[in-house]
Scaffold this motif. Structure first.
Motif, PDB file in Angstrom:
ATOM      1  N   VAL A 150      13.357   6.269   4.087  1.00  0.00           N
ATOM      2  CA  VAL A 150      14.062   6.521   2.898  1.00  0.00           C
ATOM      3  C   VAL A 150      13.697   7.986   2.458  1.00  0.00           C
ATOM      4  N   LEU A 151      14.438   8.605   2.019  1.00  0.00           N
ATOM      5  CA  LEU A 151      14.089   9.942   1.415  1.00  0.00           C
ATOM      6  C   LEU A 151      13.766   9.731  -0.070  1.00  0.00           C
ATOM      7  N   LYS A 152      12.942  10.580  -0.395  1.00  0.00           N
ATOM      8  CA  LYS A 152      12.328  10.685  -1.889  1.00  0.00           C
ATOM      9  C   LYS A 152      13.382  10.866  -2.972  1.00  0.00           C
TER      10      LYS A 152
ATOM     11  N   LYS B 111      -4.942  -5.433   4.709  1.00  0.00           N
ATOM     12  CA  LYS B 111      -3.648  -5.935   5.428  1.00  0.00           C
ATOM     13  C   LYS B 111      -2.352  -6.218   4.368  1.00  0.00           C
ATOM     14  N   PRO B 112      -2.080  -5.119   3.865  1.00  0.00           N
ATOM     15  CA  PRO B 112      -0.805  -5.168   3.112  1.00  0.00           C
ATOM     16  C   PRO B 112       0.368  -5.431   3.769  1.00  0.00           C
ATOM     17  N   GLN B 113       1.184  -6.304   2.999  1.00  0.00           N
ATOM     18  CA  GLN B 113       2.428  -7.074   3.436  1.00  0.00           C
ATOM     19  C   GLN B 113       3.112  -5.746   3.823  1.00  0.00           C
ATOM     20  N   VAL B 114       3.410  -4.837   3.128  1.00  0.00           N
ATOM     21  CA  VAL B 114       4.177  -3.619   3.250  1.00  0.00           C
ATOM     22  C   VAL B 114       3.476  -2.414   3.055  1.00  0.00           C
ATOM     23  N   ALA B 115       3.577  -1.280   3.801  1.00  0.00           N
ATOM     24  CA  ALA B 115       3.055   0.100   3.445  1.00  0.00           C
ATOM     25  C   ALA B 115       4.286   1.193   3.278  1.00  0.00           C
ATOM     26  N   LEU B 116       4.161   1.795   2.178  1.00  0.00           N
ATOM     27  CA  LEU B 116       5.050   2.934   1.951  1.00  0.00           C
ATOM     28  C   LEU B 116       4.217   4.242   2.196  1.00  0.00           C
ATOM     29  N   VAL B 117       4.768   4.755   3.509  1.00  0.00           N
ATOM     30  CA  VAL B 117       3.947   6.154   4.066  1.00  0.00           C
ATOM     31  C   VAL B 117       4.863   7.240   4.140  1.00  0.00           C
ATOM     32  N   ASP B 118       4.036   8.331   3.496  1.00  0.00           N
ATOM     33  CA  ASP B 118       4.725   9.773   3.526  1.00  0.00           C
ATOM     34  C   ASP B 118       4.305  10.250   4.898  1.00  0.00           C
ATOM     35  N   LEU B 119       5.287  11.244   5.171  1.00  0.00           N
ATOM     36  CA  LEU B 119       5.125  11.700   6.852  1.00  0.00           C
ATOM     37  C   LEU B 119       3.858  12.528   6.840  1.00  0.00           C
TER      38      LEU B 119
ATOM     39  N   ARG C 296       4.455  -4.147   7.574  1.00  0.00           N
ATOM     40  CA  ARG C 296       5.782  -3.575   7.803  1.00  0.00           C
ATOM     41  C   ARG C 296       5.809  -2.026   7.189  1.00  0.00           C
ATOM     42  N   ALA C 297       5.997  -1.260   7.907  1.00  0.00           N
ATOM     43  CA  ALA C 297       5.971   0.077   7.343  1.00  0.00           C
ATOM     44  C   ALA C 297       7.232   0.758   6.853  1.00  0.00           C
ATOM     45  N   ILE C 298       7.247   1.318   5.852  1.00  0.00           N
ATOM     46  CA  ILE C 298       8.489   2.073   5.397  1.00  0.00           C
ATOM     47  C   ILE C 298       8.002   3.586   5.075  1.00  0.00           C
ATOM     48  N   VAL C 299       8.768   4.530   5.662  1.00  0.00           N
ATOM     49  CA  VAL C 299       8.708   5.944   5.815  1.00  0.00           C
ATOM     50  C   VAL C 299       9.403   6.387   4.346  1.00  0.00           C
ATOM     51  N   LEU C 300       8.591   6.953   3.625  1.00  0.00           N
ATOM     52  CA  LEU C 300       9.240   7.488   2.221  1.00  0.00           C
ATOM     53  C   LEU C 300       8.879   8.993   2.212  1.00  0.00           C
ATOM     54  N   THR C 301      10.141   9.907   2.588  1.00  0.00           N
ATOM     55  CA  THR C 301       9.741  11.342   2.794  1.00  0.00           C
ATOM     56  C   THR C 301      10.770  12.177   2.156  1.00  0.00           C
ATOM     57  N   SER C 302      10.267  13.444   2.060  1.00  0.00           N
ATOM     58  CA  SER C 302      11.350  14.396   1.811  1.00  0.00           C
ATOM     59  C   SER C 302      12.152  15.012   2.900  1.00  0.00           C
TER      60      SER C 302
ATOM     61  N   MET D   7       0.926  -0.960  -0.006  1.00  0.00           N
ATOM     62  CA  MET D   7      -0.015   0.006  -0.086  1.00  0.00           C
ATOM     63  C   MET D   7       1.013   1.294  -0.026  1.00  0.00           C
ATOM     64  N   ILE D   8       0.473   2.207  -0.908  1.00  0.00           N
ATOM     65  CA  ILE D   8       1.296   3.420  -0.900  1.00  0.00           C
ATOM     66  C   ILE D   8       0.434   4.441  -0.425  1.00  0.00           C
ATOM     67  N   VAL D   9       0.955   5.388   0.610  1.00  0.00           N
ATOM     68  CA  VAL D   9       0.282   6.353   1.255  1.00  0.00           C
ATOM     69  C   VAL D   9       1.010   7.697   0.836  1.00  0.00           C
ATOM     70  N   ASP D  10       0.343   8.663   0.123  1.00  0.00           N
ATOM     71  CA  ASP D  10       1.124  10.110  -0.331  1.00  0.00           C
ATOM     72  C   ASP D  10      -0.209  10.844  -0.799  1.00  0.00           C
ATOM     73  N   ASP D  11      -0.236  12.065  -0.135  1.00  0.00           N
ATOM     74  CA  ASP D  11      -1.086  12.849  -0.512  1.00  0.00           C
ATOM     75  C   ASP D  11      -1.002  13.447  -2.140  1.00  0.00           C
ATOM     76  N   HIS D  12       0.208  13.364  -2.433  1.00  0.00           N
ATOM     77  CA  HIS D  12       0.358  13.833  -3.903  1.00  0.00           C
ATOM     78  C   HIS D  12       0.025  12.865  -4.991  1.00  0.00           C
ATOM     79  N   GLU D  13      -1.116  12.951  -5.657  1.00  0.00           N
ATOM     80  CA  GLU D  13      -1.181  11.839  -6.692  1.00  0.00           C
ATOM     81  C   GLU D  13      -0.225  11.733  -7.568  1.00  0.00           C
ATOM     82  N   VAL D  14       0.357  12.612  -8.097  1.00  0.00           N
ATOM     83  CA  VAL D  14       1.369  12.173  -9.134  1.00  0.00           C
ATOM     84  C   VAL D  14       2.504  11.362  -8.475  1.00  0.00           C
ATOM     85  N   VAL D  15       3.081  11.988  -7.527  1.00  0.00           N
ATOM     86  CA  VAL D  15       3.876  11.063  -6.626  1.00  0.00           C
ATOM     87  C   VAL D  15       3.603   9.826  -6.472  1.00  0.00           C
TER      88      VAL D  15
END
Length: 203
Positions: A98-100, A43-51, A73-79, A1-9
């Motif tokens: 992880v940084l964007k 219930k995704p195995q991994v979630a990529l989450v923006d802060l 399992r969560a991964i923070v993907l942020t700027s 699952m990918i969580v980010d409020d910017h649709e293009v990103v």
């Protein structure tokens, strides 16, 4: 699952992940509420989450998933290349930060590693933290070190006084001195700081 409020990103990340062999994007979310609902359902195995999200933070998402989908399992993907953000992510239970600015292939590698059970943290960020913050606990007295451990467990001054057999005023003085030596101003920062120090043993 990918969580980010910017649709293009979000779509860009989804395309990179979906194109990788063995990986599937099962859900996308642009808000904390969406992520909580879809995470609990799928219930995704991994979630990529923006802060930063419109209705809260990625930390809120990670905390919610820990309850509704504990195997995610969560991964923070942020700027945000920020020590406090890293500490908060670690405290919440993120497996990677992880940084964007990373390449798409690095995102894929991180997803695979975290899915396999590994805990990763951005090495450059950790190295900078270690260099910028040599062990400040070396300057603490024995009593201040004990107080640090108990504050990190969320105990109040009264609880600590009872635990150590000290006057509450004495504990307050120890807390004030301990915070000053660590360069912190609030008890909540102590909890996050201790969590970030423990993270160096996760690799």
């Amino acid at each position: 699952m990918i969580v980010d409020d910017h649709e293009v990103v979000r779509r860009g990340i989804a395309d990179v992940v979906a194109a990788a062999e063995g990986l599937d994007v099962v859900a996308e979310a642009g808000t904390v509420a969406d992520a909580q609902r879809r995470g609990a359902l799928l219930k995704p195995q991994v979630a990529l989450v923006d802060l930063q999200l419109p209705d809260g933070t990625g930390i809120d998402v990670i905390t919610a998933l820990a309850q509704s989908s504990p195997d995610t399992r969560a991964i923070v993907l942020t700027s945000f290349d920020d020590d406090d953000a890293l500490a908060a992510a670690v405290q919440a239970g993120a497996r990677a930060y992880v940084l964007k600015t990373v390449r798409g292939s690095e995102i894929v590698d991180t997803v695979r590693a975290v899915a396999a059970g590994r805990v990763l943290l951005d090495e450059r960020t950790l190295t900078r933290r270690r260099q910028a913050h040599p062990d400040p606990t070396a300057n603490l007295t024995a009593s201040e070190s004990k107080v640090l451990d108990l504050v990190a467990k969320g105990m109040t001054n009264r609880d600590i006084a009872d635990e150590l057999g000290l006057a509450e005023k004495t504990v307050k003085n120890h807390v004030t001195s301990m915070l000053a030596k660590l360069g912190l101003s609030r008890r909540t920062q102590v909890i996050a700081w201790v969590a970030s120090q423990h993270s160096t043993s996760w690799r």
